[in-house]
Design a protein around this motif. Structure first.
Motif, short mmCIF file in Angstrom:
data_model
loop_
_atom_site.label_atom_id
_atom_site.label_comp_id
_atom_site.label_asym_id
_atom_site.label_seq_id
_atom_site.Cartn_x
_atom_site.Cartn_y
_atom_site.Cartn_z
N SER A 102 51.27 -35.58 -27.77
CA SER A 102 51.76 -34.59 -26.36
C SER A 102 52.64 -33.51 -27.31
N ARG A 103 53.02 -33.03 -26.81
CA ARG A 103 53.21 -31.25 -26.80
C ARG A 103 54.03 -31.08 -28.52
N ALA A 104 54.93 -32.10 -28.71
CA ALA A 104 55.32 -32.32 -29.70
C ALA A 104 54.67 -32.54 -30.96
N ASN A 105 53.43 -33.79 -30.85
CA ASN A 105 52.67 -34.60 -31.50
C ASN A 105 50.91 -33.45 -31.76
N GLN A 106 51.25 -32.69 -32.58
CA GLN A 106 49.90 -31.62 -31.79
C GLN A 106 48.30 -32.25 -32.80
N PRO A 107 47.44 -32.72 -33.04
CA PRO A 107 46.59 -32.46 -33.37
C PRO A 107 45.64 -31.38 -34.47
N CYS A 167 47.46 -27.42 -23.75
CA CYS A 167 48.00 -28.13 -24.37
C CYS A 167 48.11 -27.41 -25.76
N PRO A 168 48.80 -27.90 -26.96
CA PRO A 168 48.86 -26.91 -27.96
C PRO A 168 47.73 -28.00 -29.02
N ILE A 169 47.63 -27.02 -29.76
CA ILE A 169 46.82 -27.92 -31.24
C ILE A 169 47.14 -27.03 -32.25
N ARG A 170 46.98 -27.82 -33.14
CA ARG A 170 46.40 -26.63 -34.43
C ARG A 170 44.60 -26.56 -35.08
N ASN A 171 44.50 -25.02 -35.38
CA ASN A 171 43.16 -25.24 -35.82
C ASN A 171 42.55 -24.68 -37.25
N LYS A 172 41.35 -25.74 -37.34
CA LYS A 172 41.25 -25.58 -38.96
C LYS A 172 40.21 -24.45 -38.92
N LYS A 173 40.46 -23.43 -40.03
CA LYS A 173 39.56 -22.08 -39.72
C LYS A 173 38.43 -22.94 -40.79
N THR A 174 37.47 -22.31 -40.75
CA THR A 174 36.55 -21.81 -42.11
C THR A 174 37.44 -21.69 -43.81
N SER A 175 38.00 -20.72 -43.19
CA SER A 175 38.77 -20.40 -44.83
C SER A 175 39.41 -21.88 -45.41
N ALA A 226 42.18 -21.61 -43.69
CA ALA A 226 43.80 -21.93 -43.06
C ALA A 226 44.16 -22.54 -41.42
N SER A 227 45.37 -22.70 -41.08
CA SER A 227 45.32 -23.00 -40.04
C SER A 227 45.82 -22.04 -39.16
N GLU A 228 45.56 -22.51 -37.71
CA GLU A 228 46.42 -21.27 -36.38
C GLU A 228 46.90 -22.24 -35.36
N ASP A 229 47.46 -22.13 -34.96
CA ASP A 229 48.42 -22.37 -33.91
C ASP A 229 47.05 -22.20 -32.11
N LEU A 230 46.35 -22.83 -31.58
CA LEU A 230 45.75 -22.19 -30.65
C LEU A 230 46.67 -23.28 -29.13
N VAL A 231 46.24 -22.52 -27.83
CA VAL A 231 46.32 -23.54 -26.75
C VAL A 231 45.26 -23.65 -26.13
N LEU A 232 44.92 -25.27 -25.52
CA LEU A 232 43.63 -25.52 -24.57
C LEU A 232 44.79 -25.37 -23.40
N GLU A 233 43.14 -25.36 -22.90
CA GLU A 233 44.06 -25.20 -21.54
C GLU A 233 42.72 -26.04 -20.67
N PRO A 234 43.10 -27.11 -19.17
CA PRO A 234 42.45 -27.47 -18.99
C PRO A 234 40.91 -27.51 -17.80
N GLY A 235 39.85 -27.75 -18.15
CA GLY A 235 38.76 -27.72 -18.16
C GLY A 235 37.98 -26.67 -19.31
N LYS A 236 38.58 -26.34 -20.21
CA LYS A 236 38.13 -25.09 -21.30
C LYS A 236 39.07 -25.75 -22.65
N GLU A 237 38.81 -27.09 -22.80
CA GLU A 237 39.73 -28.34 -24.10
C GLU A 237 38.42 -28.04 -25.30
N GLN A 238 37.12 -27.22 -24.94
CA GLN A 238 35.46 -26.99 -25.73
C GLN A 238 35.92 -25.91 -26.02
#
Length: 283
Positions: free
Chosen positions: A271-276, A210-218, A220-232
């Motif tokens: 969905s993969r096309a609609n990333q939070p 599951c791809p997401i956008r992660n907002k860093k403390t700075s 800036a945003s980066e792309d991350l990919v989450l796996e089942p069981g490793k969402e946290q």
């Protein structure tokens, strides 16, 4: 008196070449030495010589076993009759490239050693070995739970489609996978290595990510990919929240996408096309 003979500049009128050597004059007449032979000519029986353009001679043994002498003009290269054959020295040493120069045949071995040979070198053509792909069988667990046989090949081990990650069917994440002549070598995420040889085969599976956008403390945003069981994915002491600070109760990554449950119990499917866009906040 001795006179040096340059490669193929001087030949007998009969076209008998003495490739490298020298002329030596003594009271009895003229002595001539070539690569393998020598000749003596008394004063009353002089040889007839002439000058010709430089060339290179090569003693070639073909893959059929036939040995023949080859003549190359300056600038030419000695090759084998078939592209399925490789040029080697008679002792099996590989040849990277060669070219006829004015002072002899310049040869570079596969090891990088370069020499020029004014006397005919002994070379041979050898049939190239057929490339046999290294294969490694596995069991693949499909999304419906059934198993199928798959065969991985060297260089194409990562068979899972885009948007999925390869894992052991028991759940362990795979960091790297290599199919070798000795079998299948799998490096787990923790760095441990497992080897599988026939008839022992691993059971693997492709798990949706599951791809997401992660907002860093700075900011800036980066792309991350989450796996089942490793969402946290946040470090210890922090929790996952929306980028605007909205609290999140739970996250679940599955083949359907990323499901986020808010604190009020509301569930949102991405969905993969609609990333939070998420971020790590205080725990």
């Amino acid at each position: 008196m001795q006179v040096a003979i340059q490669k193929s500049f001087v030949v007998f009128r009969s076209r008998h070449t003495f490739t490298e050597g020298f002329l030596a004059e003594d009271p009895r007449g003229l002595d001539i030495w070539g690569c393998t032979d020598g000749w003596e000519y008394p004063n009353n029986d002089p040889p007839t010589l002439q000058c010709v353009k430089p060339y290179c001679n090569v003693n070639m043994t073909l893959s059929s076993g036939i040995t023949e002498s080859k003549t190359l003009a300056v600038g030419d290269k000695q090759t084998c009759p078939s592209p399925a054959e490789s040029l080697q020295w008679s002792d099996g040493t590989g040849i990277e490239c060669n070219q006829c120069k004015e002072n002899g045949l310049k040869i570079e071995n596969t090891g990088g050693q370069v020499n020029t040979y004014s006397c005919p070198p002994a070379l041979k053509c050898v049939a190239c070995k057929l490339h046999i792909s290294t294969t490694c069988p596995i069991k693949n667990k499909k999304s419906d739970g059934s198993l199928e046989d798959k065969v991985l090949t060297a260089g194409s081990e990562k068979y899972c489609p885009a948007g999925t990650v390869m894992k052991f069917a028991v759940g362990g994440t795979i960091g790297d996978i290599k199919c070798k002549g000795t079998g299948l070598e799998i490096t787990s995420e923790d760095g441990s290595v497992s080897s599988f040889k026939k008839p022992s085969v691993p059971t693997l599976t492709c798990v949706a990510t599951c791809p997401i956008r992660n907002k860093k403390t700075s900011g800036a945003s980066e792309d991350l990919v989450l796996e089942p069981g490793k969402e946290q994915y946040c470090p210890s002491g922090q929790i996952v929240v929306y980028a605007d600070g909205t609290a999140i109760k739970d996250l679940k990554c599955s083949g359907a996408g990323l499901e986020i449950e808010k604190e009020d119990g509301t569930k949102v499917q991405y969905s993969r096309a609609n990333q939070p866009t998420l971020q790590c906040g205080p725990g």
